[in-house]
Design an enzyme around this catalytic site. Structure first.
Site, mmCIF file in Angstrom:
data_model
loop_
_atom_site.group_PDB
_atom_site.id
_atom_site.type_symbol
_atom_site.label_atom_id
_atom_site.label_comp_id
_atom_site.label_asym_id
_atom_site.label_seq_id
_atom_site.Cartn_x
_atom_site.Cartn_y
_atom_site.Cartn_z
ATOM 1 N N GLU A 152 0.853 -1.180 0.000
ATOM 2 C CA GLU A 152 0.000 0.000 0.000
ATOM 3 C C GLU A 152 0.892 1.234 0.000
ATOM 4 O O GLU A 152 1.777 1.373 0.843
ATOM 5 C CB GLU A 152 -0.914 -0.002 1.236
ATOM 6 C CG GLU A 152 -1.742 1.246 1.431
ATOM 7 C CD GLU A 152 -2.736 1.499 0.302
ATOM 8 O OE1 GLU A 152 -3.198 2.644 0.165
ATOM 9 O OE2 GLU A 152 -3.053 0.552 -0.436
ATOM 10 N N SER A 167 4.727 1.487 9.841
ATOM 11 C CA SER A 167 5.604 1.607 8.673
ATOM 12 C C SER A 167 6.489 2.838 8.735
ATOM 13 O O SER A 167 7.444 2.935 7.965
ATOM 14 C CB SER A 167 4.778 1.597 7.379
ATOM 15 O OG SER A 167 4.211 0.318 7.160
ATOM 16 N N CYS A 178 0.290 4.850 5.269
ATOM 17 C CA CYS A 178 0.299 5.090 6.711
ATOM 18 C C CYS A 178 1.574 5.814 7.137
ATOM 19 O O CYS A 178 1.540 6.720 7.967
ATOM 20 C CB CYS A 178 0.197 3.775 7.465
ATOM 21 S SG CYS A 178 -1.405 2.979 7.347
ATOM 22 N N CYS A 187 -5.269 5.799 5.454
ATOM 23 C CA CYS A 187 -5.054 4.677 4.549
ATOM 24 C C CYS A 187 -6.386 4.044 4.202
ATOM 25 O O CYS A 187 -7.328 4.096 4.995
ATOM 26 C CB CYS A 187 -4.137 3.658 5.228
ATOM 27 S SG CYS A 187 -3.778 2.212 4.219
ATOM 28 N N ARG A 200 0.487 -4.295 11.393
ATOM 29 C CA ARG A 200 1.880 -4.091 11.012
ATOM 30 C C ARG A 200 2.767 -3.698 12.174
ATOM 31 O O ARG A 200 3.982 -3.559 11.994
ATOM 32 C CB ARG A 200 1.957 -3.032 9.901
ATOM 33 C CG ARG A 200 1.379 -3.519 8.597
ATOM 34 C CD ARG A 200 0.997 -2.378 7.664
ATOM 35 N NE ARG A 200 0.499 -2.895 6.402
ATOM 36 C CZ ARG A 200 -0.756 -3.303 6.195
ATOM 37 N NH1 ARG A 200 -1.638 -3.229 7.181
ATOM 38 N NH2 ARG A 200 -1.130 -3.760 5.019
ATOM 39 N N HIS A 220 -6.462 3.164 12.839
ATOM 40 C CA HIS A 220 -6.184 4.575 13.081
ATOM 41 C C HIS A 220 -7.340 5.231 13.825
ATOM 42 O O HIS A 220 -7.125 6.117 14.664
ATOM 43 C CB HIS A 220 -5.921 5.290 11.762
ATOM 44 C CG HIS A 220 -4.609 4.934 11.146
ATOM 45 N ND1 HIS A 220 -3.400 5.325 11.682
ATOM 46 C CD2 HIS A 220 -4.312 4.190 10.049
ATOM 47 C CE1 HIS A 220 -2.416 4.858 10.935
ATOM 48 N NE2 HIS A 220 -2.941 4.155 9.940
ATOM 49 N N CYS A 255 -5.490 0.187 6.237
ATOM 50 C CA CYS A 255 -5.366 0.227 7.703
ATOM 51 C C CYS A 255 -6.327 1.287 8.252
ATOM 52 O O CYS A 255 -5.898 2.314 8.779
ATOM 53 C CB CYS A 255 -3.946 0.565 8.110
ATOM 54 S SG CYS A 255 -2.683 -0.195 7.081
ATOM 55 N N CYS A 277 3.195 -0.350 4.530
ATOM 56 C CA CYS A 277 2.049 0.508 4.211
ATOM 57 C C CYS A 277 2.562 1.943 4.210
ATOM 58 O O CYS A 277 2.543 2.631 5.230
ATOM 59 C CB CYS A 277 0.920 0.331 5.210
ATOM 60 S SG CYS A 277 -0.565 1.238 4.725
#
Length: 571
Positions: free
Chosen positions: A15, A504, A554, A62, A481, A69, A65, A551
């Protein structure tokens, strides 16, 4: 042999936008740079807004994800205003985020990562009957018949006649592929089954949180009502549906995903020592083990593993976090060498790189949009392997038993969990633990409902007039993640500062002022031994980078084009 510069841009099957630049010598990677090439900037978008709305904007960081969040955001605001949520709301949040993690882990393996290990073209040569026998030896999954595998083979063969469709562009036939045709066909069939499976189990989000992606949350709890006698609320019919989804999720993890990972990993034992990254790992205590929102809460407390000592867990202290911009295209009055705690952090974009299109970013002082978080000056790896290693260090018996069995089959020690193969295995191992935990959370929720406890929202601190004029809050959770945190400052009941430090960002960060690589870079070039046989088909690099499940959306957050308020300065 002369050193060679290699650019992989974009890294696919992730992503967001990630560019990897490498320096190789004799089939080994000697240096690496992880370059996030897309600026996004959610923190600036949130300034001045009502804190109760922050989660709705924050989860647009995102499109994958999403809910994680939102949860971190509402927890940050709830922490700032000292709002406690009802137990049923906490259990529902855990079920929603737990199912999202299970979906994420399974989809990551099959649809983003498996094709690094599985040769689709080889699967077309497999014997369906032999594939059926292989699959039946691994699990009792009902779709283990030769008829089913023959049908899958035909579907993909027909697709190949038209250009391979979704499987076009792979490095099929690369000598780094090692699975026999039958194992390739088995994994390919499960790739297709996972597409349908994930669509069904994620309906839990629509029942508890209205939709997916971007499920609905609420500062103070959840925006759903429980009333067993009301068709418009969470009633017994809905609870029965959810029970079926949890059972469906658990069965696929136990009978397909986990056995597949172990079977495929057994053909790549050397990757248990390839891709070793930062020896310092962090997890904040909430994952497959608890539904507590507090950083120090839950069965597995928050902790830090320092400098490769995987047997000793140190207490986690958020004040030791600092983000640097020495390699990232941002400016701050304190200068590039000063790391800032998230409550003091800024997001001031200042691009100083070459004008696109460019050939190389490596070697320039700044080469990425990703900040560089550090913990007590150390680069930090986060993710499922951090959580599993921390659980093992803290003596979590269920994790120890399952990990012991898996590592025994792979003939590897605990240190192998910090590797390309280890990160992939830990994601599957965690899914087994999480599937079990989903059952427990759902049982607890049903017990509360039967006892008459159906509250899902605490209205006591909903009105801003009940808040202090100034407040600070932080919201932690363990996303798929890795460690995710949102940080908010509220002045006069409006957001004055907002920062998000996401998995990330930790993992794909660039160099800090001391020249210390981020975890992606360390995994590729930290020991100078990472293989890269064919620069034109860098499958070894993809295996290691995909093992982190990047990601980058993110990592660098969100900007709505044309939305105003965000200006990127170009030097």
């Amino acid at each position: 042999m002369a050193k060679e510069r290699i650019v992989i841009d974009p890294i696919t099957r992730i992503e967001g936008h990630l560019r990897i630049e490498l320096e190789t010598d004799g089939g080994r990677i000697g240096n690496a740079w992880a370059c996030a090439t897309q600026f996004r900037g959610i923190e600036r978008v949130l300034q001045g807004r009502d804190p109760r709305d922050a989660w709705a904007f924050a989860q647009r960081i995102c499109g994958v994800c999403t809910g994680v969040h939102a949860i971190a955001s509402v927890r940050a605001v709830e922490d700032a205003i000292k709002c406690k949520i009802p137990p049923c709301a906490e259990l529902i949040r855990s079920l929603v985020s737990g199912m999202a993690t299970l979906q994420d882990h399974v989809m990551h393996f099959y649809h983003l990562h498996a094709l690094d290990w599985v040769d689709v073209m080889s699967a077309l040569k497999a014997d369906p009957a032999a594939t059926s026998r292989l699959a039946a030896s691994l699990s009792p999954w009902p779709n283990n018949s030769a008829t089913w595998y023959r049908e899958v083979q035909k579907r993909v063969t027909d697709s190949a006649a038209g250009g391979l469709g979704i499987f076009a562009g792979g490095y099929w036939g690369h000598p780094a592929y090692r699975l026999p045709p039958e194992a390739n066909l088995m994994a390919l069939a499960h790739y297709l089954e996972a597409l349908s499976w994930q669509r069904e189990i994620i309906r839990l989000h629509t029942i508890f949180a209205g939709k997916n992606p971007h499920p609905n949350y609420l500062v103070g709890g959840m925006a759903c009502a429980i009333n067993l006698d009301n068709q418009m609320a969470i009633n017994q019919v809905r609870l029965d549906e959810i029970a079926g989804m949890i059972d469906q999720a658990r069965r696929f993890v136990l009978e397909v995903y986990y056995p597949d990972v172990l079977a495929i990993a057994s053909f790549y034992p050397d990757y248990a020592a390839i891709g070793v990254s930062s020896p310092t790992l962090i997890a904040t205590g909430e994952s497959a083990y608890s539904c507590s929102g507090a950083p120090a809460g839950g069965v597995i407390p928050a902790g830090v593993l320092l400098d490769g000592n995987y047997g000793t867990a140190h207490p986690f202290e958020h004040k030791r976090i600092a983000e640097f911009v020495s390699s990232a295209w941002y400016s701050q009055p304190e200068g590039d060498r000063q790391g800032l705690h998230p409550w003091q952090g800024r997001t001031e974009p200042h691009y100083t790189g070459p004008k696109p299109p460019f050939k190389e970013l490596a070697g320039q002082p700044k080469y990425t949009w990703c900040k560089a978080p550090r913990y007590d000056g150390r680069a930090v790896q986060v993710g499922p392997n951090a959580r599993i290693l921390l659980a093992l260090a803290q003596g979590h018996a269920e994790t120890a038993q399952l990990a012991g069995e898996g590592l025994g089959k792979l003939k590897a020690g605990v240190e192998a969990l910090n590797s390309t193969l280890g990160r992939t295995y830990c994601r599957a191992l965690e899914s087994v633990l999480l599937a079990r935990r989903m059952d427990q959370w759902f049982t607890q929720l049903n017990e509360r409902i039967r006892s008459g406890d159906v509250a899902t929202f605490n209205p006591e601190l909903w009105e801003p007039e009940s808040w202090p004029n100034q407040a600070q809050g932080m919201g932690f959770m363990e996303a798929a993640r890795g460690t995710l945190s949102h940080w908010v400052e509220i002045d006069n009941r409006r957001i004055s500062r907002y920062q998000a430090v996401v998995p990330s960002t930790w993992n794909s960060s660039g160099r800090d002022p001391g020249g210390q690589m981020g975890p992606f870079e360390q995994a590729l070039a930290g020991d100078g031994k990472h293989p890269l046989a064919d620069p034109k088909r860098p499958i070894e690099v993809l295996r290691t980078i995909h093992s982190f499940d990047p990601c980058e959306s993110c990592a660098v957050h969100l900007l709505v084009p044309g939305g105003g308020g965000v200006e990127v300065k170009v030097q």
